[in-house]
Scaffold this motif. Structure first.
Motif, PDB file in Angstrom:
ATOM      1  N   GLY A 191      -0.872  39.023  58.477  1.00 21.62           N
ATOM      2  CA  GLY A 191      -1.825  38.192  57.732  1.00 21.62           C
ATOM      3  C   GLY A 191      -2.858  37.546  58.637  1.00 21.62           C
ATOM      4  N   MET A 192      -2.417  37.099  59.832  1.00 20.38           N
ATOM      5  CA  MET A 192      -3.338  36.484  60.801  1.00 20.38           C
ATOM      6  C   MET A 192      -4.398  37.473  61.283  1.00 20.38           C
ATOM      7  N   ASN A 231       2.873  29.825  58.356  1.00 22.05           N
ATOM      8  CA  ASN A 231       3.713  30.696  57.534  1.00 22.05           C
ATOM      9  C   ASN A 231       4.667  31.500  58.432  1.00 22.05           C
ATOM     10  N   PHE A 232       4.127  32.032  59.530  1.00 19.55           N
ATOM     11  CA  PHE A 232       4.925  32.796  60.503  1.00 19.55           C
ATOM     12  C   PHE A 232       6.035  31.924  61.108  1.00 19.55           C
ATOM     13  N   VAL A 233       5.673  30.702  61.493  1.00 18.22           N
ATOM     14  CA  VAL A 233       6.647  29.787  62.123  1.00 18.22           C
ATOM     15  C   VAL A 233       7.798  29.483  61.162  1.00 18.22           C
ATOM     16  N   VAL A 234       7.466  29.188  59.897  1.00 19.65           N
ATOM     17  CA  VAL A 234       8.506  28.875  58.899  1.00 19.65           C
ATOM     18  C   VAL A 234       9.407  30.090  58.661  1.00 19.65           C
ATOM     19  N   PHE A 269      -5.856  40.288  54.470  1.00 25.39           N
ATOM     20  CA  PHE A 269      -7.182  40.816  54.140  1.00 25.39           C
ATOM     21  C   PHE A 269      -7.528  40.453  52.691  1.00 25.39           C
ATOM     22  N   ALA A 270      -6.566  40.673  51.780  1.00 34.81           N
ATOM     23  CA  ALA A 270      -6.798  40.412  50.344  1.00 34.81           C
ATOM     24  C   ALA A 270      -7.087  38.941  50.076  1.00 34.81           C
ATOM     25  N   THR A 271      -6.397  38.028  50.789  1.00 40.36           N
ATOM     26  CA  THR A 271      -6.600  36.590  50.536  1.00 40.36           C
ATOM     27  C   THR A 271      -8.013  36.142  50.921  1.00 40.36           C
ATOM     28  N   VAL A 285       2.141  45.907  58.621  1.00 38.37           N
ATOM     29  CA  VAL A 285       0.950  46.548  58.028  1.00 38.37           C
ATOM     30  C   VAL A 285       0.651  45.960  56.652  1.00 38.37           C
ATOM     31  N   ILE A 286       1.696  45.740  55.834  1.00 37.23           N
ATOM     32  CA  ILE A 286       1.462  45.152  54.504  1.00 37.23           C
ATOM     33  C   ILE A 286       1.002  43.700  54.649  1.00 37.23           C
ATOM     34  N   GLY A 287       1.397  43.041  55.759  1.00 37.41           N
ATOM     35  CA  GLY A 287       0.888  41.693  56.056  1.00 37.41           C
ATOM     36  C   GLY A 287      -0.608  41.705  56.323  1.00 37.41           C
TER      37      GLY A 287
END
Length: 459
Positions: free
Chosen positions: A65-66, A406-409, A124-126, A117-119
């Motif tokens: 996501g990042m 989000n990654f940290v959690v 990208f979508a957000t 990859v789905i991340g």
């Protein structure tokens, strides 16, 4: 319907775009139910701690996501909104294939790469989906169509949780299919997007092709009376060009920009470090802590997504009626109270079925208060705290911070739960109290204020 109403072409374009947000919701919620089956799969390949590797599988999604967020920001400007969404749909198909066939290939690595990859696809979508939707929607319906993104996320999450129950795909044989189903939203996008119009705003202001912009806008609006809207775009563009452009570095350097940036970043941190993704990723585990059987826990997770979906609908009229600050404070206060009550219920559930039920109810109410404000307000507040010249840079920083948190959690919840046991939610409670205090003293109300009035507060 002419002039600023909904048309078939508009609904088609919005539907094609928000499938990316549905994908984001699906892949946030899907990893929850099959935890035990995936850990068994990991044990077959590795002697290392399966719970640690599972944490990596969960959290690598946010690393993707990042990367996806800034990639989207660059590609939507470089290639256009529609082509960028098309490329992202192909990325989504690739990620889903890797996850779906990981079990058949006996490859944990494929599963991790697929989640990464789905991340990228979801990050990208957000960024790309809200940009496209806001540019094709008529001005008076922009807010309503903007909330469709939030509804798509919640709908995707509920869908993932329903498919994850035992009798459908929540099984040793079904979990890889459960993850692989993520191919459907991206594949449907691949089919739909070629027939969707490009953003008229992009065609007019970036490509400088007024004729194509008029053709696209006429199709979307269902009328040839589009001169006023085309003129408004020109006026807005001219005003934006007069404004000074600020880089990400400027946001940290200039005091009047740094203050609102800190507020926006803390809002994003409050969304993640309040512990919501611990619930979204691991609610099955949390309900087992609360004394439910694993099978019942998987069934109960459906309620988490359903509560978010209902709250997304409820919060739409409240945001403009009650204001951003009020809803954010209300949400944080409710989350604080129910995170404490969840902890109490975890301690008292043994030999007490009633407390197990209360633990589930408190978790649902915690999620409901997240939906009141912290779910959507951090995403909108940065665009309301900054003028045109600094807005893009500020929103990019906010999105990056959100995905990192989000990654940290995602990475730390399982080690924290193993170390802290029933006290696992207390660190989130402490942070929620700090976020509430910060919001109370620092966040100005932006409801019914112009950008000039808001930015003047920081000068």
């Amino acid at each position: 319907m002419a002039d600023g109403g909904t048309t078939g072409a508009l609904l088609y374009a919005v539907s094609a775009a928000v499938l990316g947000m549905l994908q984001f919701g699906y892949n946030t919620g899907v990893i929850n139910a099959p935890r035990s089956f995936i850990q068994n799969f990991i044990k077959e390949q590795y002697t290392a701690s399966p719970s640690l590797i599972f944490s990596v599988i969960v959290s690598i999604f946010a690393v993707g996501g990042m990367i996806g967020c800034p990639l989207a920001s660059w590609l939507v400007e470089k290639l256009g909104r529609k082509k960028a969404l098309m490329i992202n749909a192909i990325i989504g198909v690739a990620g889903a294939i890797l996850m779906g066939f990981s079990k058949a290939a006996s490859s944990v690595e494929m599963l991790i790469i697929g989640r990464f990859v789905i991340g990228i696809n979801c990050g990208f979508a957000t960024t790309a989906s809200p940009t496209y939707v806001s540019e094709v929607a008529p001005l008076r319906l922009r807010g309503a169509f903007g909330t469709v993104n939030q509804l798509a996320v919640a709908f995707g999450m509920v869908g993932a949780q329903i498919l994850g129950i035992d009798v459908i795909l929540g099984s040793d044989e079904g979990w890889s299919w459960l993850l692989g189903i993520a191919i459907i939203p991206s594949a449907v996008q691949c089919v739909m997007l070629p027939f969707a119009p490009e953003s008229p705003r992009f065609l007019l202001l970036a490509v400088h092709d007024e004729q194509q912009a008029r053709i696209a806008l006429t199709k979307i609006r269902g009328t040839t009376e589009i001169n006023d809207e085309i003129n408004d775009m020109h006026v807005e563009d001219h005003a934006a060009k007069q404004e000074q452009k600020f880089s990400i570095l400027d946001l940290f350097r200039i005091d009047s920009l740094r203050k609102p940036l800190v507020i926006g970043v803390v809002m994003h941190l409050s969304q993640q470090f309040g512990g919501i993704n611990a619930v979204l990723y691991y609610s099955g585990t949390i309900f087992v802590y609360a004394g439910l059987e694993e099978k019942d826990a998987r069934l109960t997770t459906i309620g988490v997504g359903s509560v978010l979906f209902v709250m997304a609908l409820v919060s739409i009229p409240l945001i403009d009626r009650l204001g951003r600050r009020t809803l954010q404070l209300c949400g944080l206060a409710g989350m604080t109270v129910f995170s404490v009550l969840m902890t109490v219920a975890f301690f008292t559930y043994e030999n007490n079925t009633t407390m197990s039920i209360f633990a589930v109810i408190f978790t649902f109410l915690y999620v409901a208060f997240f939906g009141v404000g912290p779910s959507s307000i951090p995403w909108m507040i940065l665009s309301e705290l900054f003028g045109q010249g600094a807005r893009s840079a500020a929103v990019s920083v906010g999105a990056l911070v959100n995905w990192f948190a989000n990654f940290v959690v995602g990475l730390t919840f399982i080690p924290m739960s193993e170390g802290l046991g029933n006290y696992v939610f207390l660190p989130y409670t402490a942070l929620l109290i700090l976020f509430f205090i910060f919001t109370y003293f620092k966040l100005p109300e932006t409801k019914n204020k112009t950008i000039e009035e808001v930015t003047a507060l920081f000068k």
